[in-house]
Design an enzyme around this catalytic site. Sequence first.
Site, PDB file in Angstrom:
ATOM      1  N   ASN A   1       0.920  -1.351   0.026  1.00 29.31           N
ATOM      2  CA  ASN A   1      -0.135   0.140   0.071  1.00 29.31           C
ATOM      3  C   ASN A   1       0.838   1.067  -0.064  1.00 29.31           C
ATOM      4  O   ASN A   1       1.552   1.609   0.947  1.00 29.31           O
ATOM      5  CB  ASN A   1      -0.825  -0.224   1.323  1.00 29.31           C
ATOM      6  CG  ASN A   1      -1.768   1.284   1.474  1.00 29.31           C
ATOM      7  OD1 ASN A   1      -1.924   2.084   0.471  1.00 29.31           O
ATOM      8  ND2 ASN A   1      -2.182   1.475   2.598  1.00 29.31           N
TER       9      ASN A   1
ATOM     10  N   LYS B   1       0.283   4.162  -0.266  1.00 29.23           N
ATOM     11  CA  LYS B   1      -0.701   5.572   0.317  1.00 29.23           C
ATOM     12  C   LYS B   1      -0.595   6.683  -0.479  1.00 29.23           C
ATOM     13  O   LYS B   1      -0.503   6.515  -1.782  1.00 29.23           O
ATOM     14  CB  LYS B   1      -0.343   5.596   1.697  1.00 29.23           C
ATOM     15  CG  LYS B   1       0.032   4.446   2.547  1.00 29.23           C
ATOM     16  CD  LYS B   1       0.187   4.700   4.141  1.00 29.23           C
ATOM     17  CE  LYS B   1       0.172   3.359   4.941  1.00 29.23           C
ATOM     18  NZ  LYS B   1       0.031   3.555   6.245  1.00 29.23           N
TER      19      LYS B   1
ATOM     20  N   HIS C   1      -9.604   0.994   4.731  1.00 29.42           N
ATOM     21  CA  HIS C   1      -8.066   0.956   5.555  1.00 29.42           C
ATOM     22  C   HIS C   1      -8.660   2.185   6.555  1.00 29.42           C
ATOM     23  O   HIS C   1      -9.319   2.862   6.506  1.00 29.42           O
ATOM     24  CB  HIS C   1      -7.203   1.582   4.633  1.00 29.42           C
ATOM     25  CG  HIS C   1      -5.709   1.536   5.230  1.00 29.42           C
ATOM     26  ND1 HIS C   1      -5.325   2.651   6.151  1.00 29.42           N
ATOM     27  CD2 HIS C   1      -4.775   0.825   4.918  1.00 29.42           C
ATOM     28  CE1 HIS C   1      -4.144   2.156   6.484  1.00 29.42           C
ATOM     29  NE2 HIS C   1      -3.802   1.506   5.764  1.00 29.42           N
TER      30      HIS C   1
ATOM     31  N   GLU D   1      -6.886   4.527   7.955  1.00 29.09           N
ATOM     32  CA  GLU D   1      -6.828   5.760   7.627  1.00 29.09           C
ATOM     33  C   GLU D   1      -7.938   6.450   6.963  1.00 29.09           C
ATOM     34  O   GLU D   1      -8.396   7.688   7.198  1.00 29.09           O
ATOM     35  CB  GLU D   1      -5.416   5.936   6.870  1.00 29.09           C
ATOM     36  CG  GLU D   1      -4.263   5.827   7.466  1.00 29.09           C
ATOM     37  CD  GLU D   1      -3.077   5.312   6.782  1.00 29.09           C
ATOM     38  OE1 GLU D   1      -3.056   5.462   5.527  1.00 29.09           O
ATOM     39  OE2 GLU D   1      -2.063   4.816   7.451  1.00 29.09           O
TER      40      GLU D   1
ATOM     41  N   GLU E   1      -5.519  -5.240  10.555  1.00 27.28           N
ATOM     42  CA  GLU E   1      -4.579  -4.097  10.666  1.00 27.28           C
ATOM     43  C   GLU E   1      -4.985  -3.403  12.062  1.00 27.28           C
ATOM     44  O   GLU E   1      -5.777  -2.480  11.897  1.00 27.28           O
ATOM     45  CB  GLU E   1      -4.342  -3.129   9.553  1.00 27.28           C
ATOM     46  CG  GLU E   1      -4.189  -3.731   8.228  1.00 27.28           C
ATOM     47  CD  GLU E   1      -3.535  -2.757   6.927  1.00 27.28           C
ATOM     48  OE1 GLU E   1      -2.564  -3.161   6.958  1.00 27.28           O
ATOM     49  OE2 GLU E   1      -4.128  -1.734   7.158  1.00 27.28           O
TER      50      GLU E   1
ATOM     51  N   GLY F   1       2.430   2.071  10.886  1.00 32.11           N
ATOM     52  CA  GLY F   1       3.134   3.052  10.764  1.00 32.11           C
ATOM     53  C   GLY F   1       3.879   3.370  11.909  1.00 32.11           C
ATOM     54  O   GLY F   1       4.604   4.545  12.037  1.00 32.11           O
TER      55      GLY F   1
ATOM     56  N   SER G   1       3.471  -2.283  10.276  1.00 32.42           N
ATOM     57  CA  SER G   1       4.577  -2.401  10.702  1.00 32.42           C
ATOM     58  C   SER G   1       5.456  -3.690  10.356  1.00 32.42           C
ATOM     59  O   SER G   1       6.529  -4.121  10.908  1.00 32.42           O
ATOM     60  CB  SER G   1       5.094  -1.947  12.222  1.00 32.42           C
ATOM     61  OG  SER G   1       4.733  -0.716  12.412  1.00 32.42           O
TER      62      SER G   1
HETATM   63  C1  PEP Z   1      -0.628  -0.131   5.960  1.00 38.89           C
HETATM   64  O1  PEP Z   1      -0.818   1.195   5.605  1.00 38.89           O
HETATM   65  O2  PEP Z   1      -1.728  -0.847   5.620  1.00 38.89           O
HETATM   66  C2  PEP Z   1       0.476  -0.662   6.766  1.00 38.89           C
HETATM   67  C3  PEP Z   1       0.422  -1.624   7.285  1.00 38.89           C
HETATM   68  O3  PEP Z   1       1.314   0.478   6.849  1.00 38.89           O
HETATM   69  P1  PEP Z   1       2.989   0.056   7.745  1.00 38.89           P
HETATM   70  O4  PEP Z   1       3.350  -1.186   7.125  1.00 38.89           O
HETATM   71  O5  PEP Z   1       3.756   1.112   7.409  1.00 38.89           O
HETATM   72  O6  PEP Z   1       2.396  -0.151   9.313  1.00 38.89           O
END
Ligand code: PEP
Length: 254
Positions: free
Chosen positions: A9, A11, A94, A96, A166, A172, A212
């Site tokens: 992803n 973003k 997601h 976000e 998630e 992040g 992460s």
């Molecule tokens: C994500 O944006 O779905 C995500 C898991 O980000 P990160 O791997 O940076 O934590």
Amino acid sequence: MRKPMMAGNWKMNKTVAEAKELAQAIQAQVATVEAVDRVLCPPFVCLPAVQDVLANSSIAVGAQNMHWAASGAYTGEVSGEMLQGLAQYVIIGHSERRQYFGETDESVNQKVKAALAHGLIPIVCVGESLEQNEGGQTAAVVTLQVQDALDGVSAEQVQTLVIAYEPIWAIGTGKAATPQQANATCGVVRGVVAHMFDDAVAQATRVLYGGSTNDKNIADIMQQPEIDGALIGGAALKAESYCAMVQTTAQLYA
Ligand code: PEP
């Protein structure tokens, strides 16, 4: 056996030129790693360029969002119909988008159904906040999110889509869930699918972990039986780390 998936992803990162360059670098390293489904999800405006780079490869393209209507007066939105031919997958719900753009379990459900109707494979995101996690509500929150997201979806359709667990507190932050925690909640997700449909459907449905992940922790995560892959944010922005994650997963599944 469920085929593992590494979905990146990107973003709101990468210009069209940068996206093209990253897709080319990934293509050069993992175009033939067929044991792992590889999906790149760039911003909308980069989809044509990335699709072009990957046209003759088995690396798939995904969008990061879509509207539930096919067309209409929704300024700034992109529909499933518009994504046809540009993407095979679409990330839906997601955290976000839930957090900053007011997406709800109801809109996620509308989008999931619209994506499937347009022949796109949804990567449906669910996950609890830190407060919910610390309050012992993880299983309850995730259960409700999965139930709402899949409401009205058929057993045949569920087996084609992908669910990404998630935890918001892990996205992040550099603080991934432990492999055991991630496995347990991915198991909860699969249990909900089994309850809504049946065990065979649940066993066929892919459940990813996201939060992460990187080339250092992916092996431990991918050794967990309930985890079928990763939705990757930061580590997917560099060809080296993303491709290392793909290669590690391929070795584990060899
Ligand atoms: C994500 O944006 O779905 C995500 C898991 O980000 P990160 O791997 O940076 O934590």
